[in-house]
Write a protein that holds these residues in place. Sequence first.
Motif, PDB file in Angstrom:
ATOM      1  N   MET A 220       0.775  -1.300  -0.040  1.00  0.00           N
ATOM      2  CA  MET A 220      -0.003  -0.043  -0.133  1.00  0.00           C
ATOM      3  C   MET A 220       0.862   1.506   0.058  1.00  0.00           C
ATOM      4  N   ASP A 221       2.312   1.273   0.172  1.00  0.00           N
ATOM      5  CA  ASP A 221       2.995   2.281   0.103  1.00  0.00           C
ATOM      6  C   ASP A 221       3.695   2.576  -1.517  1.00  0.00           C
ATOM      7  N   PRO A 222       3.270   3.679  -2.014  1.00  0.00           N
ATOM      8  CA  PRO A 222       3.713   3.784  -3.271  1.00  0.00           C
ATOM      9  C   PRO A 222       5.236   3.865  -3.346  1.00  0.00           C
ATOM     10  N   GLU A 223       5.806   4.248  -2.480  1.00  0.00           N
ATOM     11  CA  GLU A 223       7.336   4.310  -2.481  1.00  0.00           C
ATOM     12  C   GLU A 223       7.956   2.999  -2.332  1.00  0.00           C
ATOM     13  N   SER A 224       7.426   2.060  -1.859  1.00  0.00           N
ATOM     14  CA  SER A 224       8.155   0.685  -1.369  1.00  0.00           C
ATOM     15  C   SER A 224       8.657  -0.173  -2.642  1.00  0.00           C
ATOM     16  N   LEU A 225       9.501  -0.905  -2.347  1.00  0.00           N
ATOM     17  CA  LEU A 225       9.924  -1.884  -3.480  1.00  0.00           C
ATOM     18  C   LEU A 225       8.756  -2.699  -3.828  1.00  0.00           C
ATOM     19  N   THR A 226       8.063  -3.291  -3.030  1.00  0.00           N
ATOM     20  CA  THR A 226       7.043  -4.185  -3.081  1.00  0.00           C
ATOM     21  C   THR A 226       5.924  -3.462  -3.885  1.00  0.00           C
ATOM     22  N   HIS A 227       5.635  -2.363  -3.723  1.00  0.00           N
ATOM     23  CA  HIS A 227       4.513  -1.646  -4.485  1.00  0.00           C
ATOM     24  C   HIS A 227       5.053  -1.498  -5.963  1.00  0.00           C
ATOM     25  N   LYS A 228       6.185  -1.136  -6.072  1.00  0.00           N
ATOM     26  CA  LYS A 228       6.815  -0.761  -7.555  1.00  0.00           C
ATOM     27  C   LYS A 228       7.409  -2.097  -8.232  1.00  0.00           C
ATOM     28  N   ALA A 229       7.398  -3.341  -7.525  1.00  0.00           N
ATOM     29  CA  ALA A 229       7.666  -4.575  -8.348  1.00  0.00           C
ATOM     30  C   ALA A 229       6.354  -5.073  -8.752  1.00  0.00           C
TER      31      ALA A 229
END
Length: 381
Positions: A220-229
């Motif tokens: 849910m964090d747009p800046e996280s690596l998870t969101h970007k991946a």
Amino acid sequence: MDVLGLSGKIERIFKLNFEKGEELGASVSVWIDGREIISLADGYCDRDRVRPWDDTTLVPVWSATKGLASACVLKILDEQSLSLDVPIVEIWPEFRQSGKEKINFKDVLTHGAGIPALEEQVSVFNYKEVIKAIEMQAPLWEIGSGHGYHARIFGFLLDEIVRRLAGMPLGQYFDENFAVPMGLEFWIGLPQKYYSRVATLYPGKMSNPGGEEAFYKAFMDPESLTHKAFGSPTGVGGVSGMNLSNAWSAGWPAMGGIGTARALAQFYSMLVNGGEWNGNRIISRSAITLMGEPLVSGFDKVLCIENAFSAGFMKDRNDLNRRRIFGNSIHAFGHPGAGGSHAFADPENGLSFAYTMNQMNYGVLPGPKVLDLVDAIYGIE
């Protein structure tokens, strides 16, 4: 094995999934020693309940595609005598840009290449631009320092490797070397004539993440690596985007496979049988050995959980309290897909399993409606 008793137990659990309102349409296929012993299908392809679901219904299986795509790469590497330690740049020179010259096939297949997301915004539908962006992208962590799930990029990496070594897209290679010889109703790039058989996917409702809180917080964090991946490359608007024919035909090896549960289980049954099908050698035993051997284990920088991978396949870890997803054999391997699709091989017990459905649920890993079936097969209480 008491096949009759097992079939009854599986059927009861399968029906219960519908009765509890968690399933709309679904199929399960179980094979033992090269023979399908359980085949169940029920429900509907759409929420209007107009199109009945049967064992020939096709449905997108998201990341369950990754196992089949990985088998393509392992088959080619084996046939061309290329070990997992060979650097990617030996067959893809442009890949060396931005400090990637030491990344090898093992790094790619175990999600250790350090490029789960791209800094450049490119469309998932523009293959050439995605490849250029991958070539320019610098690793997001030091190679060898860990792994992180390459949700979408994984497929583009594998596709380009196949194109460089076999001269064709991965989807075509899978069709010619696995699907057609085995009679599998599974495609990585669906032909138009099969569009009418595809079930509609529906997103899951938010529920208790069951130990996956860290993943959802990061997602849910747009800046996280998870969101970007999970959003790189761009261009697929969530679940609804996978109900469009351009997504069906795109042939994304990381998430674009479409087929039946029977086809998935049959594919893994071939691997259980040492790579042979109907007397024909499909893939070597040495390639299959790499599928079952854990190569990386630890904290996944993208999924935010402890997990393990062989060469392109997920593995269970015995040291975790989390529910196992591949039964009770340490030799089993496979790959789940978003929302609940699941498939794996268990060479130790001569068994393969696959589950497909169109009503997705939340969860990085398969949930109870699938794992209750797996546990029943293994007699796990």
